[in-house]
Design an enzyme around this catalytic site. Structure first.
Site, PDB file in Angstrom:
ATOM      1  N   SER A  96      52.561 116.273   5.279  1.00 19.81           N
ATOM      2  CA  SER A  96      52.016 117.034   3.922  1.00 19.81           C
ATOM      3  C   SER A  96      53.402 116.893   3.167  1.00 19.81           C
ATOM      4  CB  SER A  96      51.558 118.524   4.411  1.00 19.81           C
ATOM      5  OG  SER A  96      51.427 118.865   3.079  1.00 19.81           O
ATOM      6  N   SER A  97      53.758 118.229   2.263  1.00 20.22           N
ATOM      7  CA  SER A  97      54.891 118.275   1.518  1.00 20.22           C
ATOM      8  C   SER A  97      54.995 119.569   1.015  1.00 20.22           C
ATOM      9  CB  SER A  97      54.576 117.386   0.334  1.00 20.22           C
ATOM     10  OG  SER A  97      55.329 117.698  -0.660  1.00 20.22           O
ATOM     11  N   TYR A 149      48.849 114.840  -6.363  1.00 18.80           N
ATOM     12  CA  TYR A 149      49.670 114.471  -5.036  1.00 18.80           C
ATOM     13  C   TYR A 149      49.656 116.029  -4.312  1.00 18.80           C
ATOM     14  CZ  TYR A 149      53.542 113.682  -1.961  1.00 18.80           C
ATOM     15  OH  TYR A 149      54.383 113.751  -1.028  1.00 18.80           O
ATOM     16  N   LYS A 190      47.926 116.581  -0.559  1.00 13.66           N
ATOM     17  CA  LYS A 190      48.537 117.074   0.488  1.00 13.66           C
ATOM     18  C   LYS A 190      48.021 118.219   1.087  1.00 13.66           C
ATOM     19  CE  LYS A 190      51.893 113.588   1.218  1.00 13.66           C
ATOM     20  NZ  LYS A 190      51.585 112.806   2.414  1.00 13.66           N
TER      21      LYS A 190
HETATM   22  N1  LIG Z   1      60.594 111.638   0.333  1.00 11.39           N
HETATM   23  C1  LIG Z   1      60.097 112.979  -0.079  1.00 11.39           C
HETATM   24  O1  LIG Z   1      60.937 113.772  -0.681  1.00 11.39           O
HETATM   25  C2  LIG Z   1      58.996 113.225   0.751  1.00 11.39           C
HETATM   26  C3  LIG Z   1      58.456 114.773   0.685  1.00 11.39           C
HETATM   27  C4  LIG Z   1      57.480 115.353   1.268  1.00 11.39           C
HETATM   28  C5  LIG Z   1      56.487 114.452   1.799  1.00 11.39           C
HETATM   29  N2  LIG Z   1      57.039 113.082   1.576  1.00 11.39           N
HETATM   30  C6  LIG Z   1      55.977 112.271   2.428  1.00 11.39           C
HETATM   31  O2  LIG Z   1      56.406 111.401   3.483  1.00 11.39           O
HETATM   32  C7  LIG Z   1      55.782 110.424   3.498  1.00 11.39           C
HETATM   33  C8  LIG Z   1      56.914 109.130   3.647  1.00 11.39           C
HETATM   34  O3  LIG Z   1      57.789 109.195   2.450  1.00 11.39           O
HETATM   35  P1  LIG Z   1      59.046 108.422   2.300  1.00 11.39           P
HETATM   36  O4  LIG Z   1      59.961 109.388   1.517  1.00 11.39           O
HETATM   37  O5  LIG Z   1      59.535 107.700   3.698  1.00 11.39           O
HETATM   38  O6  LIG Z   1      58.557 107.368   1.350  1.00 11.39           O
HETATM   39  P2  LIG Z   1      59.275 105.541   1.073  1.00 11.39           P
HETATM   40  O7  LIG Z   1      60.620 105.811   1.503  1.00 11.39           O
HETATM   41  O8  LIG Z   1      58.701 105.313  -0.138  1.00 11.39           O
HETATM   42  O9  LIG Z   1      58.448 104.887   2.279  1.00 11.39           O
HETATM   43  C9  LIG Z   1      57.104 104.702   2.205  1.00 11.39           C
HETATM   44  C10 LIG Z   1      56.616 104.131   3.234  1.00 11.39           C
HETATM   45  O10 LIG Z   1      55.310 103.970   3.136  1.00 11.39           O
HETATM   46  C11 LIG Z   1      54.718 102.647   3.195  1.00 11.39           C
HETATM   47  N3  LIG Z   1      53.546 102.607   2.241  1.00 11.39           N
HETATM   48  C12 LIG Z   1      53.458 102.647   1.090  1.00 11.39           C
HETATM   49  N4  LIG Z   1      52.331 102.524   0.452  1.00 11.39           N
HETATM   50  C13 LIG Z   1      51.336 102.212   1.363  1.00 11.39           C
HETATM   51  C14 LIG Z   1      50.125 101.807   1.608  1.00 11.39           C
HETATM   52  N5  LIG Z   1      49.290 101.728   0.392  1.00 11.39           N
HETATM   53  N6  LIG Z   1      49.748 101.448   2.849  1.00 11.39           N
HETATM   54  C15 LIG Z   1      50.628 101.542   3.797  1.00 11.39           C
HETATM   55  N7  LIG Z   1      51.791 101.676   3.855  1.00 11.39           N
HETATM   56  C16 LIG Z   1      52.340 102.240   2.667  1.00 11.39           C
HETATM   57  C17 LIG Z   1      55.799 101.751   2.765  1.00 11.39           C
HETATM   58  O11 LIG Z   1      55.664 100.506   3.249  1.00 11.39           O
HETATM   59  P3  LIG Z   1      56.582  99.291   2.638  1.00 11.39           P
HETATM   60  O12 LIG Z   1      57.960  99.290   2.902  1.00 11.39           O
HETATM   61  O13 LIG Z   1      55.875  97.986   3.386  1.00 11.39           O
HETATM   62  O14 LIG Z   1      56.434  99.248   1.106  1.00 11.39           O
HETATM   63  C18 LIG Z   1      56.949 102.513   3.175  1.00 11.39           C
HETATM   64  O15 LIG Z   1      57.125 102.366   4.744  1.00 11.39           O
HETATM   65  C19 LIG Z   1      54.853 110.032   2.860  1.00 11.39           C
HETATM   66  O16 LIG Z   1      53.493 110.723   3.120  1.00 11.39           O
HETATM   67  C20 LIG Z   1      55.192 111.172   1.594  1.00 11.39           C
HETATM   68  O17 LIG Z   1      54.094 111.756   0.827  1.00 11.39           O
HETATM   69  C21 LIG Z   1      57.878 112.483   1.271  1.00 11.39           C
END
Ligand SMILES: NC(=O)c1ccc[n+]([C@@H]2O[C@H](COP(=O)([O-])OP(=O)(O)OC[C@H]3O[C@@H](n4cnc5c(N)ncnc54)[C@H](OP(=O)(O)O)[C@@H]3O)[C@@H](O)[C@H]2O)c1
Length: 274
Positions: A165-166, A179, A183
């Site tokens: 989630s977030s 978004y 979540k």
């Molecule tokens: N970063 C934050 O601040 C934050 C905060 C709260 C929650 N989150 C949550 O944490 C999770 C990971 O985020 P992150 O920060 O690691 O993001 P990220 O660095 O942008 O990485 C995204 C990952 O998801 C994959 N992806 C994107 N679109 C996809 C799709 N349609 N189908 C399958 N895989 C897909 C990407 O694959 P490719 O590399 O092949 O493109 C990559 O491995 C998400 O659910 C996000 O909502 C993030």
């Protein structure tokens, strides 16, 4: 008893410190394991001796590099392409997963499903386009629902599911209405999954990171100093999050020590917006 010679003691300490974690026979499937939080989770699971199947959507090279890094820890790893927003592709995806389980891991089931893959779309409530809403909905909610459902026959009884989630499901920041709402839906879904899957001794929890420095949302938290400073200022521990703040929490939830944690929302944000 006589002490062993100093050289032996030094050698013993060296071997102890550099000993690889004994591989377990457990296997985790991490979606979006090519970058960011998913990569950190995959590496952290590997350090706990858990084998990993990770997925990527577009970045195959990054995914294969993570596989190589994981293998160095002494566990097995594999990477598969998956678009978690393309629900119709899930049946053929799990046929591939079954093939990898058989050929690479000599088994037919896995233990932990980490629903991590995701994207960020920033648009005000007034300006959110229907196609962006549908994209977020498919990736962040419908995809998680049906990927988990279709994974059930392959998950061992006693396994775990961890949804992502977030902080934005607890508090509001302009630009994240769709978004944040998806979540929020995942958090409710997590409790329903936990309720129904308890009969199979499968625990289901949801991890809610605060803002973390990754590529997410165009890398805004990492690359925009103003945003970074603002979030650090509203965080009790005084900084934004790093991928390393998250992976260990997810891998802990896959350990025996975490067996009684179920249906919980675990926010990992350094205490943001308290
Ligand atoms: N970063 C934050 O601040 C934050 C905060 C709260 C929650 N989150 C949550 O944490 C999770 C990971 O985020 P992150 O920060 O690691 O993001 P990220 O660095 O942008 O990485 C995204 C990952 O998801 C994959 N992806 C994107 N679109 C996809 C799709 N349609 N189908 C399958 N895989 C897909 C990407 O694959 P490719 O590399 O092949 O493109 C990559 O491995 C998400 O659910 C996000 O909502 C993030």
């Amino acid at each position: 008893m006589r002490k062993p010679p100093a050289i032996w003691r030094v050698t013993f300490v060296f071997i102890k410190q550099n000993r690889k974690m004994e591989p377990t026979n457990k296997i985790a499937l991490v979606t979006g394991g090519s970058r960011g939080l998913g990569k950190n989770m995959a590496l952290s699971l590997a350090k706990k001796g858990i084998n990993v199947i990770l997925t990527y959507n577009s970045k195959q090279d990054e995914a294969l590099a993570v596989v190589a890094e994981i293998e160095k820890t002494g566990v097995k790893a594999a990477a598969l392409k998956l678009d978690t927003g393309d629900i119709k592709s899930f049946d053929s995806f799990f046929i591939q997963v079954a093939g990898i389980l058989k050929n690479t891991f000599n088994t037919s089931n896995f233990d932990f499903l980490i629903n991590n893959a995701g994207i960020g779309v920033n648009a005000s409530f007034a300006e959110t386009k229907e196609e962006d809403f549908d994209l977020l909905f498919n990736i962040h909610f419908k995809g998680v629902f049906f990927l988990s459902q279709k994974a059930l026959p392959l998950i061992n009884d006693g396994g775990r599911i961890i949804n992502l989630s977030s902080g934005l499901a607890r508090f509001c920041m302009p630009g994240y209405s769709a978004y944040g709402a998806m979540k929020g839906a995942i958090e409710v879904l997590t409790r329903y999954m936990a309720k129904e899957l308890g009969a199979r001794n499968i625990a289901v929890n949801v991890v809610a990171p605060g803002a973390i420095e990754t590529d997410f949302g165009g890398g805004v938290v990492r690359d925009n100093q103003h945003v970074n400073d603002h979030i650090a200022g509203i965080t009790a521990l005084g900084r934004v999050g790093l991928p390393d703040d998250i992976g260990g929490v997810v891998s802990f939830l896959c350990t025996e020590d975490a067996r009684w944690i179920n249906a919980q929302r675990i926010e990992v944000s350094g205490g943001v917006n308290l």
